[in-house]
Design an enzyme around this catalytic site. Structure first.
Site, mmCIF file in Angstrom:
data_model
loop_
_atom_site.group_PDB
_atom_site.id
_atom_site.type_symbol
_atom_site.label_atom_id
_atom_site.label_comp_id
_atom_site.label_asym_id
_atom_site.label_seq_id
_atom_site.Cartn_x
_atom_site.Cartn_y
_atom_site.Cartn_z
ATOM 1 N N PHE A 110 0.814 -1.214 0.000
ATOM 2 C CA PHE A 110 0.000 0.000 0.000
ATOM 3 C C PHE A 110 0.848 1.265 0.000
ATOM 4 C CE2 PHE A 110 0.808 -0.047 4.540
ATOM 5 C CZ PHE A 110 0.644 1.255 4.969
ATOM 6 N N LYS A 111 2.108 1.151 0.416
ATOM 7 C CA LYS A 111 2.969 2.329 0.462
ATOM 8 C C LYS A 111 3.173 2.941 -0.938
ATOM 9 C CE LYS A 111 3.604 1.265 4.815
ATOM 10 N NZ LYS A 111 4.855 1.019 5.495
ATOM 11 N N ASP A 112 2.983 2.124 -1.984
ATOM 12 C CA ASP A 112 3.152 2.642 -3.346
ATOM 13 C C ASP A 112 2.183 3.779 -3.657
ATOM 14 O OD1 ASP A 112 5.231 0.935 -4.216
ATOM 15 O OD2 ASP A 112 3.810 -0.666 -4.651
ATOM 16 N N LEU A 115 4.044 6.641 -2.207
ATOM 17 C CA LEU A 115 5.450 6.810 -2.549
ATOM 18 C C LEU A 115 5.721 6.812 -4.049
ATOM 19 C CD1 LEU A 115 6.975 4.893 0.434
ATOM 20 C CD2 LEU A 115 7.309 7.302 -0.132
ATOM 21 N N THR A 146 7.815 0.321 3.557
ATOM 22 C CA THR A 146 8.135 1.696 3.172
ATOM 23 C C THR A 146 9.478 1.769 2.459
ATOM 24 O OG1 THR A 146 6.830 2.789 4.890
ATOM 25 C CG2 THR A 146 8.740 3.976 4.081
#
Length: 495
Positions: A110-112, A115, A146
């Site tokens: 989900f960090k994509d 980011l 992350t």
């Protein structure tokens, strides 16, 4: 225009660009804007819109000093062909509930969502000749996901460098390989002896080291910033997928605009669920936010007792990205829930830093509980949840999502209120744990486990993960916590 200041004081007022460029406030607080509650997004106008238009509306409200054309360009670059699903964060049925898939980006986490956007925002923060001459060193501690998402986003971005620290032996083998094989001339990766909280605390200390900051600026023209969710530019894009989920529910005919929705969110650092609170402040009909924890249940204990106590054992679990005892983004929620009382927030954060514990006033805790529910799952329950989700719905979930699934199944359900589980990572990032939970053969490597899992479930491992078997590791540095600052200085010298 919105201005941003620290959660701990209003001494300094910054624009969104300045807050993103700095990452962390000089007093150790996190940047917040008091104007957020002045905006109300017309949800009805977004129904049927592509993810990109929803992002433009939400980010335009949160980061108003980026103009429409700038945001449009950032969004086009961030949410393009690198995503395996054109919906970016598709909503899928899961029995009587729904799952929001947040893992269709280039690193399968989900960090994509944030980011892929943050480097684009960061590259547009220079507003004068001095800043245009500076290079930005992104400094990040990671509990697993992350790090790779930030490395992927910032690799070879002009004018930037990135240094990532991860806790040695406390991320999954796939997560480790994702980081240590990262290409790019401006990237540095190191394992640290300790856990995520140790690394995160050291990163914050480096940000607070004004002498080192002066040396980096004078000798290398380098300034530090962050890609953790302490950076408002990392948090803001996460708000978008709550609106996207709601709009998909309306499109399906399962809610009408204005109906409340409940979200269950696996979280360790509190950023993923905080984004839902931001969505609510912007007018999204969020009825409840359920915080799902693993065995490191510091958030569960806080929400049930009002005491935040980090003086506890640290457990290494099969949900490593949630193995966190200091949830940095909780500070932003406390600020807003405490009616923007910076003195109270500063006092609580000082207590946490000095005594490793703080107490929440009862009226404040009652207000928090009116929105935030909670639950937690131990290792056995996580494994059982992976198995039951597959057996009941033929849907494969990773251990972090499984924490949320377990908690969601045990909280009383209002049949009139749809529930959405946020799925934070591909199960193929944790193929051994998932395969074990499904009773599959786990002999061999993690890549053998990927193949076994794919064959048994009829799903496909993301190519970028499966291809790690043949990637060459570039980084094998392991350092003590107190050497992190030295490594940052060496990395800055080579930007």
């Amino acid at each position: 225009m919105n201005t941003f200041h620290s959660t701990r004081s209003t001494d300094e007022m910054l624009t969104a660009r300045q807050a993103i460029r700095r990452g962390l406030a000089a007093d150790g607080g996190l940047y917040v804007s008091d104007a957020i509650t002045e905006h109300r997004i017309d949800v009805a106008s977004l129904v049927g819109a592509p993810y990109q238009r929803i992002a433009a509306t939400v980010l335009g409200a949160l980061l108003p000093d980026y103009d429409e054309a700038e945001l449009a360009q950032c969004i086009a670059e961030a949410y393009g062909e690198q995503w395996s699903d054109p919906a970016i964060t598709p909503l899928k049925p899961l029995g009587d509930d729904y799952v929001l898939e947040l893992f269709n980006g280039p690193t399968s986490a989900f960090k994509d969502v944030a980011l892929q956007m943050l480097p684009r925002l960061m590259s547009r923060t220079a507003t004068n000749a001095k800043e245009r001459d500076e290079r930005i060193m992104i400094l990040t501690a990671t509990s697993g996901d992350t790090g790779k998402a930030a490395l992927s986003g910032f690799a070879d971005v002009p004018g930037t460098g990135i240094t990532v620290f991860y806790p040695q032996g406390k991320v999954s083998p796939v997560q480790k390989l994702q980081m240590t094989t990262q290409s790019g001339s401006n990237v540095t990766v190191a394992a640290v002896r300790g856990n995520f909280d140790d690394a995160q605390s050291a990163v914050k200390a480096i940000f607070a080291d004004h002498e080192q900051a002066r040396r980096l600026a004078d000798e290398h023209h380098v300034v530090l910033s962050s890609a953790n969710s302490i950076n408002i530019g990392r948090l803001a894009p996460q708000v978008v997928y709550y609106f996207a989920a709601y709009c998909q529910l309306v499109e399906r005919g399962d809610v009408s605009v204005g109906d409340g929705v409940e979200f269950c969110v696996p979280t360790g650092n509190f950023g993923d669920v905080l984004a839902g609170y931001y969505a609510k402040m912007l007018g999204l009909p969020v009825k409840h936010l359920i915080v799902a924890s693993d065995r490191n249940k510091v958030l569960f204990d806080f929400l049930t007792t009002g005491t935040y106590d980090r003086k506890r054992p640290f457990y290494q679990t099969i949900s490593p990205s949630m193995d966190i005892l200091v949830s940095s983004n909780l500070e932003r929620m406390l600020y807003y829930m405490a009616d923007r009382d910076t003195r109270l927030v500063n006092m609580m954060m000082n207590d946490l830093a000095e005594e490793y514990v703080f107490e929440t006033p009862t009226p404040l805790l009652d207000k928090i509980r009116s929105l935030f529910g909670c639950g937690w799952a131990d290792e056995t329950q996580v494994r059982e949840a992976i198995g039951s989700c597959w057996n009941d719905h033929h849907y494969v979930i990773d251990p972090h999502t499984a924490c949320g699934y377990f908690v969601m199944q045990r909280i009383p359900r209002d049949p009139a209120t749809p529930r959405v589980l946020l799925s934070t990572a591909s199960p193929y990032k944790f193929p051994r744990a998932v395969s074990e939970s499904l009773g599959l053969d786990t002999t061999g490597t993690d890549f053998t486990c990927m193949d076994t899992l794919a064959k048994a479930t009829g799903t496909t491992a993301p190519k970028a993960l499966r291809d790690l078997e043949w990637a060459s590791e570039r980084f094998d540095t392991v350092i003590d916590i107190d050497h992190m600052g030295e490594l940052v200085s060496r990395a800055a010298a080579h930007l």
